[in-house]
Design an enzyme around this catalytic site. Structure first.
Site, short mmCIF file in Angstrom:
data_model
loop_
_atom_site.label_atom_id
_atom_site.label_comp_id
_atom_site.label_asym_id
_atom_site.label_seq_id
_atom_site.Cartn_x
_atom_site.Cartn_y
_atom_site.Cartn_z
N GLY A 143 9.19 -3.51 4.33
CA GLY A 143 8.00 -4.19 3.75
C GLY A 143 8.10 -5.43 2.96
O GLY A 143 7.51 -6.51 3.38
N ASN A 151 -1.17 0.90 -2.80
CA ASN A 151 -0.45 1.85 -2.70
C ASN A 151 -0.37 2.55 -3.94
O ASN A 151 0.15 3.55 -4.12
CB ASN A 151 0.91 0.91 -3.03
CG ASN A 151 1.14 -0.15 -3.90
OD1 ASN A 151 0.28 -1.07 -3.87
ND2 ASN A 151 2.11 -0.15 -4.97
N GLN A 197 1.37 0.97 3.10
CA GLN A 197 0.89 2.16 2.80
C GLN A 197 -0.15 2.80 3.90
O GLN A 197 -0.42 4.13 3.92
CB GLN A 197 0.18 2.26 1.58
CG GLN A 197 0.93 2.14 0.17
CD GLN A 197 1.84 3.25 -0.05
OE1 GLN A 197 1.36 4.47 0.21
NE2 GLN A 197 3.07 2.99 -0.67
N SER A 250 6.38 -0.67 6.88
CA SER A 250 8.06 -0.22 6.59
C SER A 250 7.91 1.27 6.91
O SER A 250 7.09 2.21 6.60
CB SER A 250 7.92 -0.39 5.00
OG SER A 250 9.39 0.00 4.55
N CYS A 279 8.26 0.43 -7.31
CA CYS A 279 8.92 -0.99 -7.40
C CYS A 279 9.01 -1.26 -8.82
O CYS A 279 9.52 -2.15 -9.32
CB CYS A 279 8.43 -1.73 -6.56
SG CYS A 279 8.46 -1.41 -4.71
#
Length: 392
Positions: free
Chosen positions: A71, A157, A191, A211, A337
């Site tokens: 992603g 997300n 997401q 992703s 992240c």
């Protein structure tokens, strides 16, 4: 003792089916897809079959799917590529270039925007409402004569709010028809892909990122959808892979695993959404009714079926996570992240939460394997822990 994995927004376990699809290309079928002899051509065929499978899940053509490392790369390529695409015309007119996004995007978008700002691009970061919703009218009101890109995520997300992408896309198409100004529309669907229905034509998007590891595929692979009439410059330079627009030897096993995971996720979407929504709502109801002061973060109705994000005022999210870990419950306080950051969630802050309430929030994301009994254990444990922390 049983483990209770409640962090599927961070990553998901690799499914057996995806692993089985990968195994031939990790062992006997190891050929380089860029070679002309048979082992290489079999690898090439596996990639193209995977491209067709992925394309079918979002209503795209196979030629519009480009495989990436995930992603973040797809987001970077979309934004930087859109700028490179627009730069000659902008330079000719003496304009800096303008991007419209919002304040709750993933850091892969926000930090790429900051990189582009250092190159002279100007960025409008839209506010969201208390539930994390972007207003399509605010998007349209922010358009300038040098706007070349709008980037709004499909679903957040952290809080799971599903954004009005279709409405924004329709408004941008109408604007193009009325003014002749072409503005590319990108959505980060990392997401959302495999969790809600997506069709690029219905959404009116030009670019879409995804992703594999968010839907039981392998880490290290994703795709960028680029609408066929858009010539986006390559992002990684080198060989002629991905039709000359994304250099590097193809990760055949990961691509094959991604396609199989996507096929399963999108093929079972209807049934899975119903079940996950039932389990999600059961957990939300228990937390909100049985823990005094608990509040749901994000939109209650327009929400990913697997997302529960709750604020427990008077507690500390990091402390809760450590105590949950001791009970074999694995959750998060926001984006994986941003883990290790001392700052409260930028998403929750943009939605109007105080720093204390942002730090007192937890994200619990379920999967199709999560049972009502699992969520009961989580709810019972949280009731005990929140009460204990508040007493302290």
């Amino acid at each position: 003792m049983k483990n209770y994995y409640m962090d599927n927004a961070a990553t998901t376990p690799l499914s057996k089916e995806a692993l089985e699809a990968m195994m031939p290309y990790l062992t006997d079928e190891f050929g380089n897809a860029s070679t002309i002899y048979m082992p290489g051509q079999r690898a090439k065929s596996a990639i193209e079959n995977s491209r067709r499978t992925i394309a079918s899940t979002i209503g795209a053509k196979p030629s519009e799917i480009y495989f990436t490392s995930g992603g973040s790369e797809s987001d970077n390529w979309a934004l930087v590529g859109a700028f490179e695409h627009a730069r000659p015309a902008l330079r000719e007119k003496g304009l800096p270039g303008h991007i419209i996004t919002d304040k709750i995007e993933h850091h892969a978008i926000l930090n790429t925007c900051r990189y582009l700002e250092a190159q002279g691009v100007e960025v409008t970061y839209l506010d969201v409402d208390a539930y994390g919703n972007v207003d399509p009218a605010a998007v349209m009101a922010s358009i300038r004569k040098d706007t070349f890109l709008v980037s709004i995520m499909t679903a957040n997300n952290e809080v799971g709010t599903v954004e009005p992408i279709k409405e924004i896309g329709e408004a941008l198409r109408k604007h193009e028809t009325e003014t002749g100004q072409k503005i590319l529309f990108h959505t980060d669907a990392v997401q959302a892909f495999g969790h809600i229905e997506l069709d690029v034509s219905e959404l009116n998007v030009d670019l879409m990122s995804s992703s594999a590891h968010k839907l039981n595929g392998p880490k290290g692979v994703g795709f960028l959808y680029i609408r066929r009439d858009i010539t986006l410059p390559g992002f990684i330079h080198g060989g002629a892979q991905e039709r000359g627009r994304r250099a590097g030897t193809e990760n055949v096993p990961a691509i094959a695993g991604f396609a199989r995971a996507a096929e399963i996720a999108c093929g079972s979407l209807g049934i899975r959404k119903i079940r996950e929504t039932e389990v999600r709502d059961h957990l939300i109801e228990r937390l909100l009714t049985e823990i005094p002061g608990a509040r749901l973060n994000g939109d209650r109705a327009s929400r990913l079926p697997n997302n529960v994000n709750v604020c427990f005022p008077g507690t500390d999210g990091e402390t809760l996570l450590l105590l949950l870990n001791e009970r074999q419950i694995y959750a998060s306080a926001g984006s994986a992240c941003a883990s290790g950051s001392l700052e409260p969630s930028h998403v929750l802050m943009a939605m109007g939460l105080s720093k204390d309430d942002a730090r007192a929030s937890l994200r619990l994301t379920i999967s199709h394997d999560t049972s009502i009994e699992d969520t009961d254990y989580v709810a019972d444990t949280l009731k005990e822990l929140v009460t204990r922390i508040k007493k302290i």
